[in-house]
Design a protein around this motif. Sequence first.
Motif: not given
Length: 139
Positions: A16-19, A48-52
């Motif tokens: 990841a880059k850029g938060g 991050p939540e959708t990916l999790f």
Amino acid sequence: MAEAITDELYATAATAKGGREGTVKSADGVIDLPLGKPGSTSNPKANPETLFAAGYASCFSGALAAVAGKEGLDVSESTVTANVHFGKTDSGFGLAVDISADIPGVDAAKAQELVEAAHQLCPYSKATRGNIEVNVSVA
């Protein structure tokens, strides 16, 4: 004490880059996404939540198929939904997850038994156990 992997079956990586408003790319290039803050309706992007949620739902679905298969049950038409909640905690920010499985053709008691067994087997459930609140249920 953490349970160690004794026979690695797969490994992957993502960078990841850029938060939260940057990008994320998996080492194999399958995932290559711009990221955005949660809740944007005008220009929604992964976060991050959708990916999790996607990872947890997929992993749990696999665990459900494994435990059902041991009992000779076909749950290939089942769906698993992971609702990931992000919010403030006493020490900063945290997550909670509600996992719901819809298992057509299986009675409610057996479906609940399968979901509980899948929760014990699923690597995501093992990783989160004791760290965040996770609730499992049958839809």
